[in-house]
Scaffold this active site. Sequence first.
Site, PDB file in Angstrom:
ATOM      1  N   ASP A 216      42.041  44.715  37.654  1.00  0.00           N
ATOM      2  CA  ASP A 216      42.008  43.634  38.908  1.00  0.00           C
ATOM      3  C   ASP A 216      41.757  42.423  38.239  1.00  0.00           C
ATOM      4  OD1 ASP A 216      42.354  43.115  41.357  1.00  0.00           O
ATOM      5  OD2 ASP A 216      40.137  43.273  41.846  1.00  0.00           O
TER       6      ASP A 216
ATOM      7  N   ASN B 260      44.205  39.678  37.827  1.00  0.00           N
ATOM      8  CA  ASN B 260      45.223  39.172  36.979  1.00  0.00           C
ATOM      9  C   ASN B 260      45.891  37.711  37.603  1.00  0.00           C
ATOM     10  OD1 ASN B 260      45.171  41.053  35.301  1.00  0.00           O
ATOM     11  ND2 ASN B 260      46.991  42.088  35.926  1.00  0.00           N
TER      12      ASN B 260
ATOM     13  N   ARG C 143      44.083  35.771  40.163  1.00  0.00           N
ATOM     14  CA  ARG C 143      42.934  34.973  40.251  1.00  0.00           C
ATOM     15  C   ARG C 143      42.586  34.284  39.005  1.00  0.00           C
ATOM     16  NH1 ARG C 143      38.691  38.823  42.707  1.00  0.00           N
ATOM     17  NH2 ARG C 143      40.205  40.366  42.192  1.00  0.00           N
TER      18      ARG C 143
ATOM     19  N   HIS D 177      49.716  38.329  34.730  1.00  0.00           N
ATOM     20  CA  HIS D 177      49.910  39.776  34.591  1.00  0.00           C
ATOM     21  C   HIS D 177      50.301  40.156  33.195  1.00  0.00           C
ATOM     22  CE1 HIS D 177      49.850  40.542  38.766  1.00  0.00           C
ATOM     23  NE2 HIS D 177      50.817  39.915  39.329  1.00  0.00           N
TER      24      HIS D 177
ATOM     25  N   SER E  75      50.384  49.583  41.887  1.00  0.00           N
ATOM     26  CA  SER E  75      50.247  50.518  43.159  1.00  0.00           C
ATOM     27  C   SER E  75      51.577  50.542  43.901  1.00  0.00           C
ATOM     28  CB  SER E  75      49.217  49.756  44.148  1.00  0.00           C
ATOM     29  OG  SER E  75      49.223  50.623  45.360  1.00  0.00           O
TER      30      SER E  75
ATOM     31  N   ASN F  21      52.144  47.845  45.887  1.00  0.00           N
ATOM     32  CA  ASN F  21      52.418  46.202  45.139  1.00  0.00           C
ATOM     33  C   ASN F  21      53.889  45.948  45.658  1.00  0.00           C
ATOM     34  OD1 ASN F  21      50.435  46.725  42.352  1.00  0.00           O
ATOM     35  ND2 ASN F  21      49.915  46.076  44.576  1.00  0.00           N
TER      36      ASN F  21
ATOM     37  N   ARG G 272      36.266  49.167  37.236  1.00  0.00           N
ATOM     38  CA  ARG G 272      36.954  48.081  38.026  1.00  0.00           C
ATOM     39  C   ARG G 272      36.342  46.708  37.726  1.00  0.00           C
ATOM     40  NH1 ARG G 272      39.903  48.041  43.506  1.00  0.00           N
ATOM     41  NH2 ARG G 272      40.624  46.058  43.487  1.00  0.00           N
TER      42      ARG G 272
ATOM     43  N   SER H 214      40.278  51.504  45.602  1.00  0.00           N
ATOM     44  CA  SER H 214      41.847  51.143  46.016  1.00  0.00           C
ATOM     45  C   SER H 214      42.815  52.218  45.752  1.00  0.00           C
ATOM     46  CB  SER H 214      42.361  49.750  44.970  1.00  0.00           C
ATOM     47  OG  SER H 214      41.709  48.670  45.217  1.00  0.00           O
TER      48      SER H 214
END
Length: 264
Positions: free
Chosen positions: A39, A41, A43, A56, A84, A87, A211, A219
Site C-alpha cells: 500500500d 504507491n 501517495r 506503481h 484488487s 481496483n 501492510r 483490505s
Amino acid sequence: MLRRGWTWLQNKITTKARNFVLKVLAAGPIPRHVGFVMDGNRRYARVHHKAVWQGHSDGFVALRRILEVCLRLDVKCVSAFAFSIENFKRSEDEVNALMKIAEEKLIELSSHGDLLEEYGVRLNIVGRKELLPEAVQKAVAKAEEMTRHNDRAILNLCMPYTSRDEIVTAVESCVRNAEDMPDEIRISEDDIDAQLMTTLGGSPPLDVLVRTSGVKRLSDFLLWQGCENTQLQFSDSYWPDFGLLDFIPIILDYQRKVWTRTIS
C-alpha cells in the site's frame, strides 16, 4: 571514472552488510509464509511529484527488492497483493498503466537468469486471471509455465484478487465435488481450505501479514489464511520505500513471539 568506482564500492559494501545482517537473522526462527499488502504507491508518487504509474512501477521494484531479502532469509512463500478486483473501478488510465507494468514485470521476473530462476521460485498468479487483458493473460501463462519446475520457494502474485472471491470460489468447488456423492452434502473447513487458490498452489499457512503506508486494515487480503498465530505487522513506510531496515524489526518481533510461545 573515480565517481563510478566509488558508487560501485558503496554498493558492494552495502550488499555485504545486508548479507551479513540477513545471515544473523536467519539463525533464528523464520516465517514460512509472509504476505504483503503493498500500500502507498499513489501517495508515494504524490509526495515525490511523480505520475501515478511511476509510483506503481517503483512499487514493483520494491517487491523485487523485498522478495530477494525474503529468499535470502529462506522464507518459503511470499504473497503480494498486487491488484484488487475492486481496483478495476479506478480511472481507465491508471488501470491501463497498471496492466502494462504488470505485463512488463511478469516477463522480466520470469526471464532466463532472473531472480525467480536464480532462487528456484515458482510463480503463481492468484485471482481472477480471466479478468486481465489478453496480453497480460499471455504474460501470466508464460511466466507460470517458465517457473513451474522451481520448487525451492513460492511467489503468489495476487491479481486481480479479493479474499471473499477466493472463499466463494473455494465453496463453489466444494459443492461441485460433493454433488457426485450419494450422501448428504457436508462441507468442512478442511474442504474449503483444500480448494483455496493459495493451497492449490502449494502455499504453507500464513505466518506474518505486513501492510505498509500506515493504514491499519486488511483490505480483503488472505482473510481465510490468517489463523490464530498469524502476526499482523503495520509499517508507516510507503511501499516503494519499504526495505530491509523496515523488515528487520518485523522479523525480530516474529522471532521474539515464537520464542515466547515456545517458553510458555
